[in-house]
Scaffold this active site. Structure first.
Site, PDB file in Angstrom:
ATOM      1  N   SER A   1       2.531  -3.629  -7.399  1.00 31.51           N
ATOM      2  CA  SER A   1       2.368  -2.189  -7.634  1.00 31.51           C
ATOM      3  C   SER A   1       3.565  -1.480  -7.016  1.00 31.51           C
ATOM      4  CB  SER A   1       1.089  -1.690  -6.964  1.00 31.51           C
ATOM      5  OG  SER A   1       1.309  -1.508  -5.574  1.00 31.51           O
ATOM      6  N   ASP A   2       3.770  -0.230  -7.369  1.00 34.14           N
ATOM      7  CA  ASP A   2       4.746   0.526  -6.596  1.00 34.14           C
ATOM      8  C   ASP A   2       4.049   0.978  -5.311  1.00 34.14           C
ATOM      9  OD1 ASP A   2       7.026   1.702  -5.700  1.00 34.14           O
ATOM     10  OD2 ASP A   2       7.434   2.827  -7.529  1.00 34.14           O
ATOM     11  N   TRP A   3       4.834   1.468  -4.400  1.00 31.29           N
ATOM     12  CA  TRP A   3       4.319   1.793  -3.061  1.00 31.29           C
ATOM     13  C   TRP A   3       3.085   2.705  -3.172  1.00 31.29           C
ATOM     14  CZ3 TRP A   3       6.872   1.203   2.002  1.00 31.29           C
ATOM     15  CH2 TRP A   3       6.200   1.864   3.029  1.00 31.29           C
ATOM     16  N   GLY A   4       1.937   2.124  -2.858  1.00 31.20           N
ATOM     17  CA  GLY A   4       0.707   2.927  -2.837  1.00 31.20           C
ATOM     18  C   GLY A   4       0.253   3.413  -4.202  1.00 31.20           C
ATOM     19  N   SER A   5       0.813   2.860  -5.280  1.00 28.85           N
ATOM     20  CA  SER A   5       0.471   3.431  -6.592  1.00 28.85           C
ATOM     21  C   SER A   5      -0.964   3.109  -7.015  1.00 28.85           C
ATOM     22  CB  SER A   5       1.469   2.969  -7.665  1.00 28.85           C
ATOM     23  OG  SER A   5       1.316   1.603  -7.944  1.00 28.85           O
TER      24      SER A   5
END
Ligand code: BGC
Length: 1000
Positions: free
Chosen positions: A293-297
């Site tokens: 995932s992207d950061w915290g997505s």
């Protein structure tokens, strides 16, 4: 440094030096291939351990996004418990060793960690930002810089980069446009492949290469109004034709991981987008890496209004195919219970874990978890050599935008140069925003570059004139721009007025582009424009050197300043590279990978736009344009000047008709009409005039760098073939459509020579009908030139291949009726007989796609099949010649169809027989398709991919598919094949074939 504090895990990780050996791992590497190894590890894992592999933690306080709630102590405990699969932002040999040690010494299964980092354009040695580097159009150079970045990362323990970013982007307002390769999907795809090859080499376990990431999947570059993280409204057509091609290219190039995106796409957040991740990426493209995932997505889907809480976000993301949770805390808190509650199937978890383990095996981490934490490698690196590469690629990335009166290269008559501007002696901005471990202020500034390279007879004076970025400048913090202080102007004006030539360095601070750095104004920020105009008042001999990460609005400068050099953020060797160009030691060859607008209001602006229904009307206002500005770019995509001049001759086209079987060539003479040797990036564009969906007014389809001595002429030739004309159209597949095309060639996307040609495909079934049938099966239209069937009894030529059916060959058994080829089986005596037609010695081919539409007979025991056999079958025997079963219907198993391959190595191996249940298998026509390349054979039934065969090692034993094959259409039945229980009366006995298409 990008980060405020250099990361050091020693603060909370155990100290010690522990050299691992293979025995440290609970998993031995004796098992034969990666898949078996992966399965053997998976079989040992508890659900908690599985989920652990899907969790990624940030190293510590080194943030590239909002901080998570978890404290370091807890992270340490979770690492020890095997609840973490990867980390990011853990840097240095020591820090990565310490973290790995926690896992290897404490966890039950000792599954090594991966360490990821944003190595975007270099690790210690910093290369041009990706947008700049793309301006070189030099794929080899781009591969080389990725290789160096990989080596420097690996030597510091980092074995995974979150790069390349291959989001096509057409909006200069978006700060991250700097991280990509610009507005064109073709060029971005080429760069994607070069970067993946550079980072990963051809063997991921090579300790000098690292895993790459194709990001951000997908649509992130299309955020509305250029605002970062913003909503993306694009339809299926644009998604497939523009956004996905670079990702598909990266997947095909074997990129180890994908990263999904923050944005939503037509209502679905990319992180929770099942069609994108499961259907397209993992199924259609058959890609076997993992998606981070992207950061915290994942938890950000709560703010999107797509999930009510973290648990639901975890469920949506995992089910949609997001395999690893980067700093989101959603998987670790919820996945185990989601599996228990049957909201997420363990099969999905297993698939995700397999993907992660697969990459870890390929990286060689199971053999040596400390492979990348090797201080010795660091000692061996020649940073000097890396610097040379950085200088070379930097100068190749510079684009000469204007050079009126040949102000450049600097002439010998120039004795006094004033160097002016806030960026003229800036050692920091050229390093860019995503600077990894490139030291702050470590770039050679423009002033230093000139001082290093100018002869001593030339006097250089310097005045900054004004500041640009002021106060704290860092990755996460907003940047303050100097908008008022002009106190340095006077000194700058005085300096300029005394000089023969003024070199002004203006543009953007490093922290004006990058993540979260969208802007509504893209002119020269702060007091720079004012400074430029005041300097110009006193001295018109101005060379404007732009140092920036996005296309700028420089209309005034383009009208007034005689020479403009686009020098981007060029990395560690910036100043030396710019000096090389200004002094003429390097003749500029870069070309813009993005359009430069006349006004920000034109954004998003790109050359490959659609025509619209009202493309132009010089008289009325009622057309698609602006009333206060032109439509086109100030400097178009592909544009860039040289110190020499090039002339393009008219185009010659080898044939005005192109068919799938017969490519054409377009050629022309390119002459160097100037006085210096120069390199021209020749560009090929194509327009499809009428299609089932609207098409761009032109699209880049090829390019080539041509170097010419003064006065030299070379003939340049490009091939145009049918696959180049394919697009995602109304049929929702990639295919070309017959009709009129235009080909354009030139040194940019605006100034082009053109010629026309036609693509001729004989309708949907065309090429095959020509090759295999006479038109439309009317009358007796089986094309006997390409097919044969033998008459008579017994077992002639082809008997015995594949099954032991008896065969009867006569026109009664093979005929054309109502536009269909009908193959009949009949019972003669005790046995069934069949008809069989083939193209042996008449039509054989190698590589391409075969598509057959056919209706199967129902009943038990019949065996209709569409096969291909090797033309060398008589020499080498079967199965050594190979067999490709495009469709085999074993009527004993109703509604299941086989796609099968027989090779000497795998004959009889059920792994090579894919059985697919097909609804209504016998009650209607179905389309069976096979695509065959040097590398893989892929089968489809009714448009759905069913099976890909692509052994890692390819030789005559494992992949005897490197020679031509011929077709067999068959209704084969052995008398006893149906078995004694078979009721003869139920056989309709006829196999109907509607068409056979073959195309390349
Ligand atoms: C960015 C990614 C990056 C990640 C890790 C995110 O904010 O969008 O591109 O790889 O942070 O630093």
């Amino acid at each position: 440094m990008k980060k405020m504090k250099k990361l050091n895990l020693l603060g909370f990780f155990l100290l010690g030096c522990f050299i691992a050996t293979a025995q440290d791992s609970a998993i031995k590497s004796s098992v034969r291939n990666v898949e078996t190894k992966v399965d053997s590890v998976l079989a040992l894992m508890t659900i908690e351990e599985k989920v652990g592999q899907l969790v990624q933690y940030n190293g510590s306080w080194d943030l590239t996004g909002p901080a998570s709630e978890m404290n370091n102590k807890q992270k340490e405990e979770n690492l020890k418990a095997g609840k973490v699969g990867a980390m990011l932002n853990v840097l240095s040999v020591e820090a990565t060793r310490e973290a790995q040690k926690l896992v290897m010494e404490n966890s039950r299964l000792k599954i090594p960690l991966m360490f990821g980092y944003d190595v975007i354009h270099g690790y210690t040695t910093i290369f041009p930002v990706p947008l700049a580097e793309t301006a070189s159009w030099d794929l080899e150079a781009m591969e080389r810089t990725a290789q160096i970045a990989a080596l420097e990362s690996a030597a510091n323990g980092v074995n995974w980069t979150f790069s390349p970013m291959i989001d096509v982007s057409r909006d200069a307002r978006w700060g991250r446009i700097m991280e990509g390769s610009g507005e064109d999907p073709y060029l971005t795809s080429k760069v994607a492949v070069a970067k993946v090859k550079g980072y990963q080499s051809d063997d991921l376990s090579n300790p000098q290469s690292i895993a790459a990431t194709a990001k951000h999947f997908a649509g992130y570059g299309f955020g509305e109004a250029g605002r970062d993280y913003n909503t993306v409204h694009i339809g299926e057509n644009e998604l497939h034709n523009t956004i996905l091609p670079p990702f598909e290219a990266a997947a095909k190039a074997g990129v180890a991981t994908f990263m999904n995106a923050f944005n939503d796409l037509d209502g679905i957040p990319a992180t929770g987008h099942k069609t994108l991740q499961r259907d397209i990426l993992k199924k259609d493209w058959d890609w076997d890496g993992f998606v981070v995932s992207d950061w915290g997505s994942i938890p950000e889907m709560i703010a999107h209004g797509f999930a009510k809480d973290k648990k639901e976000a975890a469920k949506i993301a995992l089910n949609a195919g997001s395999d690893m949770d980067m700093e989101g805390g959603a998987y670790e808190s919820s996945l185990v219970s989601l599996v228990e509650e049957r909201e997420v199937s363990e099969d999905y978890i297993d698939d995700a874990v397999r993907r992660v383990l697969r990459v870890k095996f390929k990286l060689g981490l199971f053999d040596n978890p400390y492979l990348y934490s090797n201080a010795k490698l660091l000692e061996e690196i020649s940073f000097e050599e890396h610097k040379n590469v950085a200088r070379d690629v930097a100068r190749k990335s510079i684009v000469l935008l204007k050079n009126e009166g040949e102000l450049l290269p600097i002439k010998e008559s120039v004795k006094k140069i004033a160097v002016i501007g806030p960026l003229a002696d800036d050692n920091d901005t050229p390093i860019g925003n995503w600077r990894a471990q490139g030291e702050s202020n470590s770039a050679v500034s423009l002033l230093e570059g000139l001082q290093n390279n100018l002869s001593e007879n030339i006097k250089i004076t310097y005045a900054k004139g004004a500041d640009l970025g002021i106060g704290e400048r860092s990755f996460l913090m907003p940047l303050e721009i100097n908008k008022t202080d002009t106190s340095g102007f006077e000194e700058a004006i005085n300096t300029a007025s005394e000089a023969d030539l003024v070199i002004m360095a203006l543009g953007e601070d490093a922290f004006q582009t990058g993540e979260g750095r969208s802007q509504v104004n893209i002119g020269l920020a702060g007091v720079q424009q004012e400074l430029l105009e005041e300097i110009y008042e006193v001295n018109q001999n101005v060379v404007l050197v732009l140092i920036n990460g996005r296309p700028l609005e420089i209309t005034w400068a383009s009208e007034n300043i005689p020479a403009i050099v686009e020098a981007w953020q060029l990395g560690s060797e910036s100043g030396n590279a710019i000096a090389d160009v200004l002094l003429g030691d390097y003749n500029p060859s870069g070309k813009l990978p993005v359009s430069f607008p006349r006004a920000v209001g034109q954004e998003p602006l790109y050359y490959n736009q659609k025509s619209t229904g009202r493309p132009s009307n010089p008289i009325h206002v009622t057309y698609s344009g602006y009333t206060d500005e032109k439509n086109d770019a100030l400097f178009p995509f592909g544009f860039g000047l040289s110190y020499t001049t090039f002339e393009y001759g008219d185009l010659t086209i080898s044939d005005e008709e192109l068919t799938p079987e017969k490519p054409i060539e377009v050629s022309f003479n390119l002459s160097n009409t100037g006085k210096r040797e120069g390199k021209e990036i020749v560009q090929l564009y194509i327009r499809d005039f009428v299609a089932s969906t609207t098409r761009p007014v032109k699209e880049l389809k090829g390019f080539e760098a041509v170097t010419l001595a003064p006065g030299e002429t070379k003939t340049v030739t490009f091939e145009i073939n049918e696959p180049m004309l394919r697009f995602y159209g109304a049929n929702k597949t990639w295919e070309s459509e017959s009709g009129e095309f235009e080909v354009f060639i030139g040194g940019n996307s605006r100034d082009l020579k053109k010629a026309s040609f036609n693509l001729k495909k004989l309708g949907l079934k065309a090429s095959a009908q020509e090759l295999i049938w006479k038109e439309d099966f009317e009358g007796d239209s089986l094309n006997m030139e390409n097919w044969s069937y033998e008459t008579g009894d017994g077992c002639p030529d082809l008997c015995g291949w594949g099954n032991n059916e008896r065969q009867i060959y006569s026109e009664d058994y093979v005929e054309v009726k109502d536009g269909k080829l009908v193959i009949t089986a009949d019972k003669v005596g005790d046995a069934y007989y069949s008809g069989k037609v083939n193209t042996k010695d008449k039509f054989e081919f190698q590589y391409g796609t075969v598509e057959v539409r056919a209706k199967l007979p129902d009943g038990h025991g019949l065996w209709p099949a569409i096969w291909m056999l090797g033309d060398n079958i008589n020499e080498v025997g079967w199965p050594a010649s190979g067999e490709i079963d495009i469709m085999e219907f074993v009527g004993r198993q109703p509604d299941t169809i086989h796609n099968a391959l027989h090779t000497p190595a795998s004959h009889g191996d059920t792994e090579n027989i894919k059985t697919t249940p097909v609804k209504n298998a016998t009650s209607g026509f179905h389309v069976f398709k096979m695509n065959w390349t040097e590398d893989a054979i892929t089968f489809y039934i009714d448009g759905e991919k069913t099976y890909t065969f692509s052994p890692l090692e390819k030789n005559e034993e494992t992949y005897p598919y490197h020679h031509p094959f011929y077709f067999l259409l068959n209704l084969a039945v052995g008398g006893n094949f149906g078995g004694p229980e078979v009721d003869d009366s139920i056989f309709p006995k006829q196999f109907l074939i509607d068409y056979v298409k073959v195309y390349k």
